[in-house]
Design a protein around this motif. Structure first.
Motif, mmCIF file in Angstrom:
data_model
loop_
_atom_site.group_PDB
_atom_site.id
_atom_site.type_symbol
_atom_site.label_atom_id
_atom_site.label_comp_id
_atom_site.label_asym_id
_atom_site.label_seq_id
_atom_site.Cartn_x
_atom_site.Cartn_y
_atom_site.Cartn_z
ATOM 1 N N ILE A 11 0.837 -1.201 0.000
ATOM 2 C CA ILE A 11 0.000 0.000 0.000
ATOM 3 C C ILE A 11 0.869 1.247 0.000
ATOM 4 N N ALA A 12 0.519 2.203 -0.854
ATOM 5 C CA ALA A 12 1.285 3.454 -0.940
ATOM 6 C C ALA A 12 0.545 4.583 -0.213
ATOM 7 N N PRO A 13 1.287 5.579 0.314
ATOM 8 C CA PRO A 13 0.637 6.730 0.951
ATOM 9 C C PRO A 13 -0.371 7.370 -0.002
ATOM 10 N N GLY A 14 -1.505 7.794 0.557
ATOM 11 C CA GLY A 14 -2.517 8.496 -0.230
ATOM 12 C C GLY A 14 -3.488 7.614 -0.988
ATOM 13 N N GLU A 15 -3.329 6.300 -0.903
ATOM 14 C CA GLU A 15 -4.237 5.417 -1.643
ATOM 15 C C GLU A 15 -5.584 5.269 -0.926
ATOM 16 N N THR A 16 -6.564 4.793 -1.704
ATOM 17 C CA THR A 16 -7.910 4.542 -1.171
ATOM 18 C C THR A 16 -8.119 3.041 -1.054
ATOM 19 N N LEU A 17 -8.572 2.613 0.137
ATOM 20 C CA LEU A 17 -8.758 1.194 0.402
ATOM 21 C C LEU A 17 -10.175 0.895 0.847
ATOM 22 N N LEU A 18 -10.762 -0.146 0.286
ATOM 23 C CA LEU A 18 -11.991 -0.741 0.814
ATOM 24 C C LEU A 18 -11.553 -1.922 1.663
ATOM 25 N N ILE A 19 -11.954 -1.975 2.929
ATOM 26 C CA ILE A 19 -11.522 -3.051 3.828
ATOM 27 C C ILE A 19 -12.743 -3.694 4.463
ATOM 28 N N ASP A 20 -12.859 -5.015 4.336
ATOM 29 C CA ASP A 20 -14.005 -5.688 4.945
ATOM 30 C C ASP A 20 -13.677 -6.166 6.355
ATOM 31 N N ALA A 47 -25.378 -1.253 2.912
ATOM 32 C CA ALA A 47 -23.908 -1.259 2.865
ATOM 33 C C ALA A 47 -23.422 -1.463 1.428
ATOM 34 N N ILE A 48 -24.045 -2.392 0.724
ATOM 35 C CA ILE A 48 -23.641 -2.691 -0.654
ATOM 36 C C ILE A 48 -23.873 -1.493 -1.573
ATOM 37 N N GLN A 49 -25.005 -0.833 -1.403
ATOM 38 C CA GLN A 49 -25.308 0.354 -2.197
ATOM 39 C C GLN A 49 -24.285 1.459 -1.948
ATOM 40 N N GLU A 50 -23.911 1.644 -0.696
ATOM 41 C CA GLU A 50 -22.916 2.677 -0.367
ATOM 42 C C GLU A 50 -21.552 2.356 -0.963
ATOM 43 N N ILE A 51 -21.166 1.081 -0.956
ATOM 44 C CA ILE A 51 -19.874 0.680 -1.544
ATOM 45 C C ILE A 51 -19.808 1.121 -3.005
ATOM 46 N N GLN A 52 -20.944 1.012 -3.703
ATOM 47 C CA GLN A 52 -20.992 1.330 -5.132
ATOM 48 C C GLN A 52 -20.756 2.812 -5.431
ATOM 49 N N SER A 53 -20.793 3.659 -4.393
ATOM 50 C CA SER A 53 -20.541 5.089 -4.633
ATOM 51 C C SER A 53 -19.057 5.450 -4.450
ATOM 52 N N PHE A 54 -18.212 4.440 -4.200
ATOM 53 C CA PHE A 54 -16.773 4.672 -4.036
ATOM 54 C C PHE A 54 -15.984 3.979 -5.137
ATOM 55 N N HIS A 55 -14.757 4.484 -5.358
ATOM 56 C CA HIS A 55 -13.805 3.784 -6.225
ATOM 57 C C HIS A 55 -12.486 3.728 -5.475
ATOM 58 N N ALA A 56 -11.934 2.536 -5.314
ATOM 59 C CA ALA A 56 -10.723 2.364 -4.510
ATOM 60 C C ALA A 56 -9.563 1.821 -5.336
ATOM 61 N N ASP A 57 -8.354 2.116 -4.848
ATOM 62 C CA ASP A 57 -7.156 1.517 -5.457
ATOM 63 C C ASP A 57 -7.108 0.024 -5.156
ATOM 64 N N HIS A 58 -7.467 -0.330 -3.923
ATOM 65 C CA HIS A 58 -7.413 -1.738 -3.511
ATOM 66 C C HIS A 58 -8.633 -2.106 -2.677
ATOM 67 N N ALA A 59 -9.119 -3.328 -2.870
ATOM 68 C CA ALA A 59 -10.047 -3.939 -1.915
ATOM 69 C C ALA A 59 -9.206 -4.907 -1.107
ATOM 70 N N LEU A 60 -9.216 -4.731 0.211
ATOM 71 C CA LEU A 60 -8.480 -5.611 1.114
ATOM 72 C C LEU A 60 -9.522 -6.478 1.803
ATOM 73 N N ILE A 61 -9.583 -7.739 1.391
ATOM 74 C CA ILE A 61 -10.669 -8.590 1.893
ATOM 75 C C ILE A 61 -10.151 -9.857 2.549
ATOM 76 N N GLY A 110 -7.577 -3.082 -7.677
ATOM 77 C CA GLY A 110 -6.824 -4.273 -7.297
ATOM 78 C C GLY A 110 -7.479 -4.985 -6.139
ATOM 79 N N VAL A 111 -7.282 -6.301 -6.056
ATOM 80 C CA VAL A 111 -7.877 -7.096 -4.980
ATOM 81 C C VAL A 111 -6.763 -7.810 -4.215
ATOM 82 N N ILE A 112 -6.677 -7.491 -2.924
ATOM 83 C CA ILE A 112 -5.718 -8.145 -2.039
ATOM 84 C C ILE A 112 -6.513 -9.019 -1.075
ATOM 85 N N VAL A 113 -6.277 -10.326 -1.125
ATOM 86 C CA VAL A 113 -6.938 -11.246 -0.207
ATOM 87 C C VAL A 113 -5.953 -11.596 0.899
#
Length: 195
Positions: free
Chosen positions: A33-42, A101-115, A146-149
């Motif tokens: 992960i780089a500084p300033g990135e956007t992450l979706l984390i479950d 929750a799912i509807q709200e996720i759809q209003s974002f765009h992230a560099d990575h999903a961390l799941i 990107g998807v990080i599992v």
């Protein structure tokens, strides 16, 4: 490990299970992960440990359905912007799930999903024991580049009921030890980088 009826145990128990493996995973995730990135984390015990390490990275934007992760990032984060998703609240896991929750996720765009996942198998791909959590994870990976599992080795060559994604959708698997040969081969064929 799954308890009665294929359910995972209480969150506090899961946090203590494979704690060393989860800490190893968390320390590896920070390097992706780089500084300033956007992450979706479950929500998960492993992603919570990752959040504690991610606090060291400056200027992240974190979108999560986990009240615990939101709290950690807000209190300890380094100029981190935190968005907590709304929805039906599950008290044990301290998470929001469901259509809101799912509807709200759809209003974002992230560099990575961390799941985090319940199981990883060469045939079934990434799966989960909870329908609601699998739906959140699916929505997150659709909203990310990107998807990080993150999954410790106890999840390997296991199957859970609910599909999260095929191996091909995973960009990076962060784990504590090398997967067994059949899974390792399938991951290589799916072009998943294993850390």
């Amino acid at each position: 490990s799954p308890g009665r009826g294929g359910e995972e145990g209480p969150f506090r128990e899961r946090l203590a299970t494979n704690a060393v493996a989860k800490r190893i995973i968390a320390e590896k995730v920070v390097r992706l992960i780089a500084p300033g990135e956007t992450l979706l984390i479950d929500t998960g015990s492993t992603t919570l440990m990752c959040a504690e390490e991610l606090c060291k990275i400056e200027g992240l934007t974190v979108i999560t359905n986990s009240a615990r992760i939101a709290t950690v990032m807000a209190e300890r984060g380094n100029r981190t912007s935190v968005f907590l998703l709304g929805g039906r609240f599950d008290g044990d896991n301290q998470e929001t799930v469901g259509p809101t929750a799912i509807q709200e996720i759809q209003s974002f765009h992230a560099d990575h999903a961390l799941i985090t996942i319940g199981a990883l198998d060469e045939g079934a791909g990434a799966t989960d024991f909870s329908f609601a959590e699998a739906q959140v994870a699916k929505a997150m990976l659709e909203a990310a580049d990107g998807v990080i599992v993150v999954a410790d080795s106890s999840k390997f060559r296991q199957r859970a009921t609910f599909t999260v994604c095929p191996l091909e959708r995973i960009d990076a698997l962060v784990t504590d030890r090398a997967p067994p040969a059949p899974l390792q081969t399938a991951l290589a064929e799916a072009r998943v980088t294993v850390h």
